[in-house]
Structure formats: C-alpha cells, structure tokens
Design an enzyme around this catalytic site. Structure first.
Site, short mmCIF file in Angstrom:
data_model
loop_
_atom_site.label_atom_id
_atom_site.label_comp_id
_atom_site.label_asym_id
_atom_site.label_seq_id
_atom_site.Cartn_x
_atom_site.Cartn_y
_atom_site.Cartn_z
N HIS A 1 0.68 -1.09 0.06
CA HIS A 1 0.18 0.13 0.17
C HIS A 1 0.89 1.32 -0.05
CE1 HIS A 1 -3.34 -2.84 0.71
NE2 HIS A 1 -3.88 -1.78 0.25
N ARG B 1 -10.10 5.43 -1.00
CA ARG B 1 -9.57 4.42 0.11
C ARG B 1 -9.70 5.05 1.63
NH1 ARG B 1 -5.32 2.88 -3.90
NH2 ARG B 1 -5.40 0.62 -3.96
N ARG C 1 -15.14 3.40 -0.50
CA ARG C 1 -14.93 1.98 0.13
C ARG C 1 -15.04 2.11 1.50
NH1 ARG C 1 -9.52 -1.44 -1.58
NH2 ARG C 1 -8.55 0.00 -0.14
N GLU D 1 -12.17 -9.25 -5.11
CA GLU D 1 -10.55 -9.49 -5.07
C GLU D 1 -10.33 -10.53 -4.23
OE1 GLU D 1 -9.46 -5.95 -2.87
OE2 GLU D 1 -11.20 -5.75 -1.65
N ASN E 1 -5.39 -6.01 -7.41
CA ASN E 1 -4.17 -6.20 -6.77
C ASN E 1 -4.30 -7.35 -5.66
OD1 ASN E 1 -3.78 -3.55 -7.91
ND2 ASN E 1 -4.19 -2.69 -5.86
N ASP E 2 -5.55 -7.36 -4.95
CA ASP E 2 -5.61 -8.67 -4.23
C ASP E 2 -5.86 -9.66 -4.87
OD1 ASP E 2 -4.93 -7.76 -1.51
OD2 ASP E 2 -6.54 -6.14 -1.45
N ARG F 1 1.61 -9.98 -1.85
CA ARG F 1 1.83 -8.79 -2.46
C ARG F 1 2.85 -7.79 -1.90
NH1 ARG F 1 -3.99 -5.32 -1.98
NH2 ARG F 1 -2.74 -3.41 -2.34
N CYS G 1 -10.32 -1.17 -10.24
CA CYS G 1 -9.73 -0.29 -9.55
C CYS G 1 -8.41 -0.80 -8.92
CB CYS G 1 -10.42 0.15 -8.39
SG CYS G 1 -10.87 -0.97 -7.19
C1 PEP Z 1 -7.15 -3.99 -4.94
O1 PEP Z 1 -6.99 -4.88 -4.15
O2 PEP Z 1 -6.92 -4.11 -6.08
C2 PEP Z 1 -7.66 -2.70 -4.36
C3 PEP Z 1 -7.99 -1.65 -5.34
O3 PEP Z 1 -7.67 -2.50 -3.02
P1 PEP Z 1 -6.35 -2.34 -2.23
O4 PEP Z 1 -5.11 -2.15 -3.24
O5 PEP Z 1 -6.53 -1.10 -1.32
O6 PEP Z 1 -6.27 -3.41 -1.26
MG MG Z 2 -7.56 -4.83 -2.25
#
Ligand code: PEP
Ligand code: MG
Length: 750
Positions: free
Chosen positions: A360, A467, A503, A601, A624-625, A635, A672
């Site tokens: 993050h 976020r 979110r 996710e 991402n997740d 990650r 996203c």
């Molecule tokens: C994701 O997981 O792709 C996402 C947008 O949320 P974050 O990166 O804040 O976990």
């Molecule tokens: Mg996420």
C-alpha cells in the site's frame, strides 16, 4: 544442534561489522561441530574469485592470500555446483589443490557448503578434519542450514562495509530494489528509524561526531532532570527502597565512566543511540551474570534506565528533524503515515528496505507521483542519513553519491519526463474513447485530499475508489462520525456531480492502525476489510452514516464493500447500511440511498459473480488482491515479487470471466487495481469489456492517450492472443511490443 544454530545466528546478528561476523562464524562452528578447521571464503566482487577471509584452524597468515576462481579447487567446485561437497579423503579428489601457506596438508575430511543470497554464491563455508571420515547427514544439514541463514547477514554486512568505505571516499555505489513508483528523484536521504528498545537499536554510524556527542550529553541531562522530577513528585508515595532506586539511577547517570565509555564509541563514529545501547547492554549482562540475586535484579533497573535515556535520544533526534529541500525518505518499512509527516513540497522520493510494488505504501507513492523503490534488501539504511542519492523509480535502482556524469544523465531523463507530461496536457477535456469510438469511463483512486485537484485537472470522470482507510491511517485514534463526515463531504463536494465511490474501511493485511493493533501470523488471510467492520458494527455504522450525511445535496455517493468472499457478507453489510439510512431519514436528512457495490478481490467471489452481480448495483475488481490470492503471492513480500504477475494467464482469464458474467446480469463492471493504470493493462481490460477503469491521477493521462490511439477491435485481437498464452512474461512482452508498434512510445517509461 538447533539451539547452537540459533545462538550462532543471534551472535552473528549483533556483530558490528563483517570481520566480526566472520570471526564468530569460524570460531563457533568449529566449536559446535568439533572439527579442527572452519574457514570462510568470500567472493571478491571485482575479480570474481573466492578469497579466504577468516579461519579458525588454518594458518592465520593465509587469510587474504588464498584466491580460487569458480571451478578451481574444492572451494571453487562448491561455487560452480552450488551444492555441498562432502569428502572423506579430500586429497584424492581430482579438483583438490594444495596451498602450502595454509598448512592444510594434514586434513583429509572436507565439507564445504555454498553461501547463496538471491541466487548468487557469496561464499563458501568449509570445515576440515585430520582423520579420514565422511561428515554425517546431520552435520551436513547443520552446515547447509547455517549457510542459508548467514547469507543474508553476510550480504548485509558486506554492504555495510562497502558503505563505510563509500562514506569515507564518497564513492558512487549502486543498490537494486523493486521499481515501485515511476520517476527520478535526485536528492538527499532522510532516514526514518522506528522506536526501539536497547536490544533492537540498529548498528549505525554518525556523520558528525561532535554533534553526536552534544546530542548524547543533552539526552543524559534531560533524562537526569526527568528522573529527579519524577522522584520528587512521588516522594510521599514511595517507600525508602523505591526512593533509593531513583537515587541509584541518578548516580549511575552521574557516573562519569559510563559516559566516557559511550563517548569513546561515538568518537569511533558510532551513532549515539547505538553506542548507548551497546554499553548499557554490556552492563545489563554483567548484572545478570552475578550470583547474588539482589544484583541480578538490578539488571532490570539498568535496562529501564537505558530505555529512558534512549527515549530522550530519539526525542532529540526527532526535534532535529528538519527536512532538506529534496528529501528522499529511507527506512526499513515506510508507511503512509511517515510519508505524510514530511511537507509535500520537500518530499521527492522514497526508498524502503521491505515491501514490494504492490504494497500500500507503493500505491500511495504512485498516487502522489513520488518516485519510489521498495525491497532494497541489502541496503544498510541506518548508515546513510544525509547522503546524496538518485532514486530511479523506473528500474528500481538506487545510486548513492552519484557522480557528475550519472547526475547529468538523470537530469536529462527528468527533463524528458516533464516534456512527456506536458504532451498530455491537451487530453484533459477530450473523451476517453478508443480510435474506433468505444467509450470508457476513466476514474481516479483517491485517499488524500491532495489527490483531488490533480484528478480534476487531468479530466477524471469521478472517483472509482476512495480508500477511506487513508485518513484513518494518518491519525492516532478513530476519527469521529462528524470528523469523517467532513472528510467525505470534501471529496463529494469537490467531484459533484461526478460519482464518488467510497470503500468502507479496509484495514488489516499491511494496513495496520496503530491505535487498533491486529496481531496475526498470517494477516493477509486474516481479519481484513469487511470481516473487521462486520465484527465491529459500531465502526461500520458510524462510517456509513458519515458517508450518507456527507452526501446531502450532492447525491453522488456510491458505497463499495472490500474483501467480499460470500453473499452473506454482502447481505449483512446491506442490512446495516439500510438501517443507517432509515435512521438518517428519521433524523430528517433528505438523502437518497446510495448504490451499493462489491469489490471482487477474493477468488471465491469469481465463482459467485452471477449472484453478486444480481444483488449488487455495481462490481469493481480489486486486481491487486485478486492477483495476490489467485497466485498465492504475498503482494508485500519482495522475495516473491518476481512471481506476482497481474498479466498472469490465470488472472486474465478470471478478469474476463467476471466481466462476461456480470454483464450477462446487466451489471456494470469497473476495476480499481493497479492494472487499470498501466497502459498495456488498460488496453486488455477495455478489450474485455470493462466499463470503468479507476487509477491514480498520475497515470490517467497516459492511459487516456493509449486508449485514444488504439482501436478496440485491434486490442481484442491482442487480448485473444494473450489469452492463448501460458507464460506471463511472454504476455507482458507482446503487450509491450504492441504498444511500441502502435507508435505509443510516449506512454512507455523514458
Ligand atoms: C485491490 O486490491 O486491487 C484494491 C484496489 O484494493 P487495495 O489495493 O487498497 O487493497
Ligand atoms: Mg484490495
């Protein structure tokens, strides 16, 4: 042997430099394995040869004299084979080479194991014995385990040693990490160290010995005053023995010999906190070893006193925290909160020893347009405060003490970057559509208020992901409902009438709130996102109430739920939101029920997508997740960052499946995750049929430029080709070369 292994590694970890590390290894291994010889050979970076660097058992005069090329002698064979060689009779082996300077002719049994770090053989650990015998399996396993554990320590100690030389000679040097946020920063390192106890103060050198001595003396004076004040205040409440403790503290601090010991170490360039910690820990150990229990108990007092002075040393350093004009923050594990401490106009880059480009902290750096490198594992960061450096966020390169030529080259890249950015200026008011007229919505991911102006300037069509945890992370307590309402209203107002997707709180994983600690062995599979807020309805209700109150008069709020793994979570969250909505109506708020969306996710959501799409107002994929969980790659872990591929065929197929199924239910789908903000990724997503792409404001213009230059029909052909491939690296290659062929060089890194 496990106990010995642990104690050797512990001893090695607290050694102050590489020679000390090597000395401990050879002495302790020889002792534990009852061998006649233990030696360490290390790679000389310049010649590529392996040099005898330390020995217990061979002639000390041979140290530095014996050099072996890879493949030469037994040691060189361990290097090329990258596995242990265990011989009963070394002299009978064809590769055996005898060095008279070592006196090793007496030894027959030989066991050598490679010390490998990041796939490079850093050195070889050898034990030898006179009698002819093969080392048994247990012994071999012990040496292999030890070598594996020592690899990181040796790499770090080597780098620290290199840096000590660099510091003296101001020599240009280079470290590699993971490119986490693009761009170039040419500036000065500012080190962030975590609060520490005596045992965890990192080994670090000081730049200015005089200043460090003053710092130390001031800390002693402040600690003395503090103890006196506390003693005075509690006078009536303490018994005689307890009062005596305060007197004992003062007299220890008044004891000149203690200060002299610390000052001596500072004069050898050790930082004041480290010098103090070393001296105090030696005293603690001395007390602990005493036979009289009264004195043994005093060890705890010495430790306590040590910690008090350490706090003052840290406070003093804190108050001296003036950031230079071109600050590059460097730390073991940087966080969003730390970034936020530096005035924005002074902060130009960030370097973190831990983490990867999907952490993050990296996402926030990208959103801020701040060049960053993560996972620079071998960087002895504690020793480089105030040093000039260049951060190359495109390649993940860190240059320390850059020379004039290197700086000149990087200045050129910075200039090129600025021109590239300006070339996108005219795009802000043009629609995001492909060359054959397929319209997509480009939205932004936000978290900080600073994102808003940049997003609007660049023509964002709303917020695809706010976020909300970011404002939570920047505080030292939960924000109240009213405080939250104000924060959310600012966002909604700035973008109205464009939609803002908020979110609900997504903490856990690598997003820890200091005031709400979650201790878990496996946090990414633990209490995260919706799981936390459903267990704490009071937090969830306050947040959604604040969001809905904030939307009064704008009607542009959308609420989105993170980490949904099943329908029950969606339903439970919906019930709470509906309850909050009804209450607000009863309280007289004239607001509309906001659309409710689900983040996809967690892999289970892919298989529930039809039901989720039926029940939710919109779907947004958190790639991402999703990538992390589909590939089982943390990650945040730089060690496995090379196998985290957002363009992995499994991820691409999942993304296609999600959009097809959701569209069949008539539900709009956005994405996203970071993939949406990469020109190549965006092309594939548009080809798949994604309706909305949400990304950081920095990337929005280059994604728009890419989409406008390419026909959707052509990107579909590219997608078809990619979906048939099995190797993620090959997929990345064809996407890159497609962009290049389409004349889209401007959207690539300079
Ligand atoms: C994701 O997981 O792709 C996402 C947008 O949320 P974050 O990166 O804040 O976990
Ligand atoms: Mg996420």
């Amino acid at each position: 042997m496990l106990g010995s292994l642990r104690s050797i590694v512990q001893e090695v970890n607290s050694a102050r430099d590489l020679p000390a590390v090597l000395e401990i290894i050879v002495r302790r291994v020889r002792e534990v394995m009852h061998t006649r010889v233990c030696s360490v050979y290390l790679r000389d970076k310049e010649s590529g040869n392996y040099v005898l660097m330390a020995t217990d058992g061979l002639r000390p005069s041979a140290v530095g004299q014996v050099h072996l090329a890879p493949g030469e002698g037994l040691v060189g064979n361990v290097v090329t084979r990258e596995e242990p060689i265990n011989l009963e009779k070394a002299e009978a082996h064809p590769a055996f080479q005898y060095f008279p300077s070592t006196g090793e002719e007496r030894f027959s049994a030989f066991l050598g194991t490679p010390i490998i770090h990041h796939r490079i053989v850093l050195g070889v650990l050898v034990v030898q014995q006179e009698e002819q015998r093969r080392f048994d399996e247990g012994e071999e396993a012990f040496l292999v385990t030890l070598s594996a554990q020592l690899a990181g320590v040796i790499a770090h100690a080597e780098a620290t040693g290199t840096l000590a030389t660099i510091r003296r000679q101001r020599q240009e040097t280079h470290f590699s990490g993971i490119a986490a946020s693009p761009g170039i920063a040419i500036g000065r390192a500012h080190i962030v160290t975590p609060r520490a106890n005596l045992a965890t103060v990192p080994y670090s050198l000081c730049l200015d010995i005089e200043a460090e001595l003053v710092l130390f003396r001031q800390a002693l004076t402040s600690a003395r005053e503090e103890i006196r004040e506390v003693g005075e205040r509690l006078k009536c409440e303490l018994n005689r023995e307890e009062r005596a403790l305060f007197d004992a503290y003062i007299s220890m601090l008044d004891d000149n010999s203690l200060a002299v010991e610390v000052c001596d170490r500072i004069e050898q360039q050790l930082s004041a906190p480290r010098a103090w910690a070393e001296v105090m820990l030696e005293h603690v150990r001395r007390f602990e070893a005493m036979s009289d229990s009264y004195f043994r108990d005093r060890a705890a007092d010495v430790r306590d006193l040590g910690a008090r002075v350490l706090t003052h040393l840290h406070q003093q350093q804190q108050s001296e925290r003036d950031y230079s004009e071109n600050t590059i923050l460097v730390g073991e594990e940087l966080t969003a909160a730390v970034l936020a401490e530096v005035p924005r106009e002074k902060l130009i880059g960030a370097v973190s020893v831990k983490g990867s480009s999907n952490s993050h902290m990296a996402i926030i750096a990208r959103a801020m347009g701040l060049p960053a490198i993560m996972g620079v594992q071998d960087l002895p960061y504690e020793t480089i405060h105030g040093v000039d450096m260049v951060v190359d966020g495109y390649r993940g390169d860190l240059h320390i003490h850059p020379g004039a030529e290197l700086k000149r080259r990087y200045d050129e890249i910075v200039e090129e970057e600025q021109q590239l950015a300006h070339s996108f200026d005219h795009l802000a008011d043009l629609p995001a559509e492909t060359a054959d007229g397929h319209r997509v919505r480009l939205l932004v991911n936000t978290g900080l208020m600073a994102d808003v102006a940049r997003s609007l300037e660049r023509g964002a069509e709303g917020v695809g992901l706010f976020r909300t945890e970011v404002p939570f992370l920047l505080r030292d307590r939960f924000p109240s409902e009213e405080e939250q309402r104000e924060i959310y209203r600012e966002q909604l107002e700035a973008f109205a009438p464009l939609p803002v997707t908020m979110r609900t709180l997504d903490v856990g994983g690598d997003k820890a709130l200091a005031y709400f600690p979650i201790e878990e062995t496996n946090p990414f599979l633990g209490w995260r996102g919706i799981r936390v807020t459903l267990d704490h309805p009071e937090i969830f209700l306050a947040q959604v109430r604040a969001m809905m109150k904030a939307s009064l008069g704008f009607s542009n709020l959308r609420i989105m739920l993170p980490m949904i793994s099943g329908l029950n979570e969606l339903e439970a969250a919906r019930k709470l939101i509906e309850r909050a909505y009804r209450e607000l109506l009863e309280e007289g708020y004239e607001i509309e029920m906001p659309p409710l969306g689900v983040m996809v996710e967690v892999p289970s959501a892919i298989y529930l997508i039809r039901e989720l799409a039926e029940r939710a107002d919109f779907i947004s994929v958190g790639s991402n997740d999703l990538t992390q969980y589909l590939l089982a790659v943390d990650r945040n872990n730089s060690r496995v960052a090379n196998i985290y591929h957002a363009l992995h065929p499994a991820v691409l197929r999942a993304l296609q499946e999600i959009v097809n199924t959701a569209h069949a239910e008539g539900t709009k789908v956005g994405i996203c995750g970071e993939l949406a903000g990469e020109p190549g990724g965006a092309l594939l997503l548009v080809a798949m049929g994604y309706d909305m792409l949400s990304m950081n404001a920095t990337n929005l213009p280059r994604v728009k430029a890419t989409l406008r230059a390419v026909r959707q029909a052509d990107s579909k052909l590219l997608l078809q080709q990619a979906l048939k491939m099995s190797c993620p690296v090959e997929i990345e290659k064809i996407v890159k070369s497609y962009l290049k062929k389409a004349g889209l060089k401007v959207t690539l890194q300079p």
